[in-house]
Design an enzyme around this catalytic site. Structure first.
Site, PDB file in Angstrom:
ATOM      1  N   LYS A 164      20.529  10.544   9.461  1.00 10.56           N
ATOM      2  CA  LYS A 164      20.321  11.214  10.430  1.00 10.56           C
ATOM      3  C   LYS A 164      20.758  12.929  10.102  1.00 10.56           C
ATOM      4  CE  LYS A 164      21.891   9.484  14.310  1.00 10.56           C
ATOM      5  NZ  LYS A 164      20.461   9.382  15.315  1.00 10.56           N
ATOM      6  N   ARG A 219      27.217  11.342  17.017  1.00  5.26           N
ATOM      7  CA  ARG A 219      26.503  10.095  16.647  1.00  5.26           C
ATOM      8  C   ARG A 219      26.794   9.833  15.313  1.00  5.26           C
ATOM      9  NH1 ARG A 219      22.204  13.079  19.714  1.00  5.26           N
ATOM     10  NH2 ARG A 219      21.296  11.374  21.217  1.00  5.26           N
ATOM     11  N   GLY A 258      21.415   1.152  16.005  1.00  2.00           N
ATOM     12  CA  GLY A 258      21.806   0.249  17.070  1.00  2.00           C
ATOM     13  C   GLY A 258      23.030  -0.376  16.477  1.00  2.00           C
ATOM     14  N   MET A 296      25.927   1.198  15.108  1.00  2.00           N
ATOM     15  CA  MET A 296      27.093   2.028  15.166  1.00  2.00           C
ATOM     16  C   MET A 296      27.097   2.734  16.519  1.00  2.00           C
ATOM     17  SD  MET A 296      28.006   3.081  11.321  1.00  2.00           S
ATOM     18  CE  MET A 296      26.519   3.844  11.145  1.00  2.00           C
ATOM     19  N   ARG A 326      13.132   9.932  11.069  1.00  4.58           N
ATOM     20  CA  ARG A 326      13.571   8.837  10.154  1.00  4.58           C
ATOM     21  C   ARG A 326      12.503   8.085   9.714  1.00  4.58           C
ATOM     22  NH1 ARG A 326      17.799   5.210  13.425  1.00  4.58           N
ATOM     23  NH2 ARG A 326      16.288   4.551  14.954  1.00  4.58           N
ATOM     24  N   HIS A 372      19.141 -28.132  -3.147  1.00  4.94           N
ATOM     25  CA  HIS A 372      17.861 -28.491  -3.361  1.00  4.94           C
ATOM     26  C   HIS A 372      16.956 -28.488  -2.433  1.00  4.94           C
ATOM     27  CE1 HIS A 372      15.350 -32.359  -3.042  1.00  4.94           C
ATOM     28  NE2 HIS A 372      15.257 -32.100  -4.488  1.00  4.94           N
ATOM     29  N   ARG A 397       8.720 -29.259 -13.373  1.00  2.00           N
ATOM     30  CA  ARG A 397       9.986 -30.114 -13.188  1.00  2.00           C
ATOM     31  C   ARG A 397       9.364 -31.538 -13.197  1.00  2.00           C
ATOM     32  NH1 ARG A 397      10.891 -26.371  -9.047  1.00  2.00           N
ATOM     33  NH2 ARG A 397      12.286 -24.922  -9.228  1.00  2.00           N
ATOM     34  N   ARG A 440       9.150 -28.920 -18.428  1.00  6.21           N
ATOM     35  CA  ARG A 440      10.509 -29.200 -18.819  1.00  6.21           C
ATOM     36  C   ARG A 440      10.671 -30.647 -18.676  1.00  6.21           C
ATOM     37  NH1 ARG A 440      15.399 -27.754 -14.554  1.00  6.21           N
ATOM     38  NH2 ARG A 440      14.386 -29.525 -13.449  1.00  6.21           N
ATOM     39  N   GLU A 455      20.566 -22.528 -20.378  1.00  7.26           N
ATOM     40  CA  GLU A 455      21.306 -22.620 -18.926  1.00  7.26           C
ATOM     41  C   GLU A 455      22.715 -23.036 -18.976  1.00  7.26           C
ATOM     42  OE1 GLU A 455      19.039 -25.685 -16.992  1.00  7.26           O
ATOM     43  OE2 GLU A 455      18.505 -26.735 -18.789  1.00  7.26           O
ATOM     44  N   SER A 460      13.550 -20.043 -21.839  1.00 11.89           N
ATOM     45  CA  SER A 460      13.312 -19.699 -20.656  1.00 11.89           C
ATOM     46  C   SER A 460      14.968 -19.820 -19.756  1.00 11.89           C
ATOM     47  CB  SER A 460      12.429 -20.930 -19.785  1.00 11.89           C
ATOM     48  OG  SER A 460      12.429 -20.506 -18.530  1.00 11.89           O
ATOM     49  N   GLY A 464      17.203 -20.517 -17.449  1.00 14.74           N
ATOM     50  CA  GLY A 464      17.655 -21.403 -16.251  1.00 14.74           C
ATOM     51  C   GLY A 464      18.757 -20.658 -15.683  1.00 14.74           C
ATOM     52  N   THR A 465      18.634 -19.885 -14.665  1.00 16.19           N
ATOM     53  CA  THR A 465      19.797 -18.895 -14.247  1.00 16.19           C
ATOM     54  C   THR A 465      20.304 -19.551 -13.185  1.00 16.19           C
ATOM     55  OG1 THR A 465      18.097 -17.609 -12.870  1.00 16.19           O
ATOM     56  CG2 THR A 465      18.976 -16.612 -15.104  1.00 16.19           C
ATOM     57  N   ASN A 466      19.767 -20.912 -12.438  1.00 20.53           N
ATOM     58  CA  ASN A 466      20.604 -21.366 -11.335  1.00 20.53           C
ATOM     59  C   ASN A 466      21.560 -22.169 -12.024  1.00 20.53           C
ATOM     60  OD1 ASN A 466      18.437 -20.705  -9.751  1.00 20.53           O
ATOM     61  ND2 ASN A 466      17.370 -22.946  -9.615  1.00 20.53           N
ATOM     62  N   ASP A 467      21.285 -23.004 -12.883  1.00 15.04           N
ATOM     63  CA  ASP A 467      22.659 -23.867 -13.859  1.00 15.04           C
ATOM     64  C   ASP A 467      23.425 -22.790 -14.581  1.00 15.04           C
ATOM     65  OD1 ASP A 467      22.595 -26.450 -12.929  1.00 15.04           O
ATOM     66  OD2 ASP A 467      20.999 -26.978 -14.404  1.00 15.04           O
ATOM     67  N   CYS A 488      13.253 -18.617 -15.145  1.00  8.75           N
ATOM     68  CA  CYS A 488      12.604 -19.708 -14.207  1.00  8.75           C
ATOM     69  C   CYS A 488      13.524 -20.139 -13.023  1.00  8.75           C
ATOM     70  CB  CYS A 488      12.154 -20.685 -14.988  1.00  8.75           C
ATOM     71  SG  CYS A 488      13.225 -21.715 -15.658  1.00  8.75           S
ATOM     72  N   TYR A 537       8.296 -12.484 -18.805  1.00  9.41           N
ATOM     73  CA  TYR A 537       7.638 -12.852 -17.457  1.00  9.41           C
ATOM     74  C   TYR A 537       8.929 -13.367 -16.647  1.00  9.41           C
ATOM     75  CZ  TYR A 537       8.500 -17.717 -19.185  1.00  9.41           C
ATOM     76  OH  TYR A 537       8.777 -18.785 -19.576  1.00  9.41           O
TER      77      TYR A 537
END
Length: 887
Positions: free
Chosen positions: A26, A96, A105, A107, A352, A468, A574, A630, A758, A777, A779-782, A844, A864
């Site tokens: 602002k 303000r 809205g 603050m 803005r 899951h 999978r 996999r 992973e 590849s 496996g960033t979850n595990d 992945c 990728y």
């Protein structure tokens, strides 16, 4: 000396639009408009650095701040020709907030500050309008008491409504000066009653009270929640803007309004907005009165008989129209502007970048590029990739009535309505009969896949954003709400309790996977429409991006959907999901229960043709594109039956007794299956499983290659290795199967064998692993689970505490932890390519569809990212933005 205060007004300013981080959005834009010579009331901004210093010092202001505020206030007095606190010629100001990121809205604001029992009389005499003066004073008492003194505004609204009711009036504007003066007395008495002290009369006390309240509102509950939802760091702080008041409530030649330079819902190029005569800004925002249309065209389109601003104040409207066109051209973006008309004179109070729907954002970006306001690189950066979810899933009709009975995590976007089913089998059966089903589970497991596929949406009591249920739902494009802890589900009684509401199987619920809301009954939805502008913008993104975009898919439906959304292959198939299909689960269970190798091979022989056909379908759909498969990953006990009915069915099929089956399940039971007998460990214990899968892959590649004349190059991925010896053991067997199939078919097979990185040890030993592996590849979850030592399915119970207390900036399962997990990914990529320069690298995990994580993948040079089908457009746009920002 540190400069804490920056002035603006009178055609000049200390800062400008580029100072947003210091002055807040602002303040920076007020300074910019002042510099452009637009009619902006003079004022000054306390910087965001004041906010940071204030909190760092235990809510104490910097020593030199008071002096700088006094100097800046004197400049306003000089410009306006009025004096703060003067009884005869009082200066009134607004106070303000203004963070660097727009937080509409969230603050606090105080208007008409500087009024007291003496200055109100001076304002009345100066303006010649008693009613205006007392209206401003009653507004100030109500707003200041709410924001600064902590006395809830409803106390004053109640007094106002009672007063109007006693007089038989409908509108605030019908109150006389005497009525308003009487209300002021009632308001001040209410302040004493609720707060124990008189309403402050010292204008300096009022000013510093309001400044403190605005800084304090940076930490109020709604602001904290908004920052968390929009990834705004608490460390940014807010600025405070103090500005000379202009008044839209001085009569019928005065007004206030809000406008957008284009339609924020559709993106259409038309001036869009609302105004109110004889009102102040909060009247428009709060809906106290029904606002009117700005333009005659929009009034006629709405069949509204109340005159537009264009018709009531044509000269003011023409000036406003010229200013909006100038602002849009200057900022090269759709603007959200606030204005006030005081006795026929127009003043600009804010501009803005306007909030907009995804549909509008795309249309505006494409049209502005075609108009020459933006180039294509700028255009693709004007659309938030995450907002594309709005276009890809049905959403709730915003005008529909709804009864919200619970909340969970917005795990997969879109809206779904259906009859409640508490089991996957029940969901599949009812869906097969043509019913719309909502699958409701305490939590889901891989064996629920058929019910999840059959359901219109999924609701779970447990689980997080990457549980899951969430991962699979996003892959399927199913709306999903997880972690709705208010649900008390009882499978035995086929019912659940949500507060005082009982839901039984067959009752209808609606979920909103974008907000996490759970609603009783059916709520109508709106189907998405992908416009031509969407295709245009995606085409520009594809020309610019450098990262490839693949999808996580294992069914033909998912693969086709991903192709339609622009996927360039499959980055993760999978195979375990294929094992749960009803026509093969018995054979899978027979294989698990077999007492010897011969028995397992017999069962696997039944699965082979089914698995082969799966791959034939995927290779056919993805002809010419890479497909990464996999091999089996989850522990075997997940495939075994749990219920008595399933045990009886398996007993009849195999000849084993139910007790024998329970005994085998107990043998396979693990206390920590996430770190147990899964992934490559299964392949080492039971190499025949991976050999069967490899044969299915290579035979399918041969069939599709022979039938279509296109060479299929499958990428076979070995999961969960910790080092090269595991990879070598399995690679040798997979390659032997490939040789056998090639000899049998009389062909040459092209294929790659790689691995999923992973586990932290695999990342550390990546250089050695790359001696044999042809691709990685991540496996960033595990990998996230094993780096943090946190179970993603159990993290929902405490991650909010970590994020709320600023221990984590974000959920590490939703946005890649670049400092820890990311460092391992980068290290593995560098070590792998040092050994094998042409090593193909991808990601992945769920992070493959997260824009911030995609930017990291671009930075470290991955080839990728792979994500669920419905996140492919998001990944395409995010990858293009990452390429632009990294260039």
């Amino acid at each position: 000396m540190t400069k804490w205060v920056y002035g603006f007004g009178g055609g000049q300013a200390d800062g400008g639009a580029d100072d947003k981080n210091l002055l807040g959005g602002k303040g920076a834009n007020l300074a910019e408009m002042s510099g452009l010579g637009l009619p902006v009331p003079p004022g000054f901004t306390l910087t965001t650095e004041v906010c940071t210093a204030y909190y760092d010092a235990g809510e104490r202001y910097p020593d030199k701040l008071a002096g700088q505020v006094a100097t800046a206030l004197a400049e306003i007095e000089k410009t306006v020709g009025a004096k703060f606190g003067d009884h005869g010629n009082p200066l009134l100001v607004s106070v303000r907030s203004g963070a660097r990121a727009s937080m509409p809205g969230m603050m606090d604001t105080v208007l008409n500050l500087g009024l007291n029992d003496q200055t109100v009389a001076g304002l009345a005499a100066l303006s010649g309008n008693d009613r205006f003066a007392w209206d401003s004073y009653r507004r100030f008492i109500q707003m200041y008491s709410d924001v600064v003194l902590g006395i809830d505004h409803y106390h004053f609204e109640e007094l106002l409504e009672i007063h109007k009711e006693r007089l038989g009036l409908q509108l605030d504007t019908e109150l006389s000066a005497g009525d308003l003066r009487n209300l002021v007395d009632q308001f001040k008495a209410k302040v004493i009653e609720e707060g124990g002290e008189n309403f402050p009369q010292d204008v300096e006390d009022q000013l510093w009270g309001a400044i403190g309240a605005v800084f304090g509102s940076w930490q109020n509950a709604r602001a904290v929640t908004y920052r968390r939802l929009n990834d705004i760091p608490a460390s940014w702080g807010t600025a405070v803007n103090i500005q000379a008041m202009v008044f839209g409530n001085m009569g019928d030649d005065s007004a206030t309004g809000v406008a957008f330079t284009r339609d924020p819902s559709t993106g259409d190029k038309r001036f869009f907005g609302e105004y109110l005569l004889n009102a102040q800004g909060e009247d428009v925002v709060a809906g106290i009165r029904t606002p009117r249309h700005l333009t005659a065209a929009s009034r006629r389109a709405a069949n509204d008989d109340k005159p537009s601003l264009e018709e009531v104040m044509p000269e003011v409207f023409a000036e406003l129209e010229a200013i909006y066109q100038r602002l849009e051209a200057h900022y090269r973006d759709m603007q959200d502007i606030e204005f006030t008309v005081q006795k026929g004179s127009l003043y600009m109070l804010q501009t803005r970048a306007g909030k907009r729907t995804a549909e509008a954002a795309i249309k505006i970006a494409v049209e502005m590029a075609n108009e020459g306001l933006l180039d294509r690189e700028e255009a693709i950066q004007r659309v938030d990739p995450a907002s594309l979810d709005q276009l890809l899933h049905p959403t709730l009709d915003p005008d529909a009535e709804r009864r919200v009975i619970g909340h969970g995590l917005p795990a997969s976007p879109g809206a779904a309505t259906g009859k409640v089913a508490f089991s996957a089998d029940q969901a599949e059966t009812l869906a097969g009969q043509g019913e719309d089903i909502l699958l409701v589970r305490i939590e889901t497991s891989p064996e629920d896949i058929h019910g999840m596929h059959a359901a219109k949406g999924i609701l779970t009591a447990r689980g997080g954003m990457t549980s899951h249920a969430a991962v699979v739902a996003r892959g399927m494009g199913r709306p999903c709400v997880t972690g709705a802890g208010q649900l008390r589900i009882d499978y035995q009684s086929q019912s659940m309790q949500v507060g005082d509401v009982t839901i039984r199987a067959g009752d209808i619920l609606t979920i909103d996977g974008g907000s996490g809301e759970v609603m009783l009954g059916a709520v109508s939805t709106i189907q998405p429409k992908l416009s031509g502008d969407f295709g245009t913008l995606m085409g520009w993104a594809d020309e610019i991006r450098q990262l490839g975009i693949r999808t996580n898919a294992e069914t033909p439906g998912e693969a086709r959907a991903a192709l339609e959304f622009g996927a360039e292959g499959i980055g993760l198939c999978r195979t375990e999901h294929m094992f749960f299909d009803a026509d093969r689960i018995l054979a899978v269970r027979e294989m698990i229960l077999a007492g010897d190798l011969a028995g397992r091979r017999t069962a696997l022989a039944k699965i082979l043709p089914m698995q082969r056909q799966d791959f034939v379908e995927l290779f056919t759909i993805m002809t010419g594109l890479p497909v990464t498969i996999r091999l089996l990953d989850p522990p075997l006990h997940e495939f075994l039956p749990k219920s008595d009915d399933e045990l009886a069915q398996l007993s009849a099929a195999t000849g084993a007794t139910a007790d024998d089956l329970r005994h085998r399940a107990n043998q396979l039971h693990e206390y920590n299956p996430m770190l147990g007998h899964r992934g490559c460990r299964l392949g080492i214990s039971y190499p025949e499983i991976y050999e069967m899968q490899a044969r299915a892959i290579f035979e399918a590649a041969a069939i599709v290659g022979a039938g279509g004349g296109t060479t299929v190059v499958p990428e076979v991925m070995i999961p969960l290795i910790a080092g090269k010896p595991e990879f070598d053991f399995l690679q040798t067997r997979i390659a032997a199967v490939a040789d056998q199939v090639a000899a049998e078919q009389g062909i040459k097979l092209d294929y790659l064998i790689g691995t999923m990185i992973e586990l932290p040890r695999a990342a550390l030993r990546a250089g050695e692993i790359a001696q044999a592996a042809e691709f990685f590849s991540f496996g960033t979850n595990d990998l996230t689970q094993t780096v943090f030592g946190i179970s993603r399915d159990d993290a929902a119970g405490f991650l909010d505490d970590y994020i709320g207390n600023e221990i984590f900036e974000a959920d590490p399962f939703a946005t890649l932890d670049q400092e820890g997990v990311g460092e391992l990914v980068q290290m593995a990529a560098e070590r792998g390519r040092r050994t094998r320069p042409d090593l193909k690298l991808g990601i992945c995990g769920e992070h493959g569809g997260d824009p911030a994580s995609i930017a990291f993948c671009q930075k470290i040079g991955l080839d990728y990212v792979s994500c669920s089908p419905f996140r492919v457009p998001i990944a395409r746009l995010a990858a293009a933005q990452a390429a632009v920002q990294g260039s």
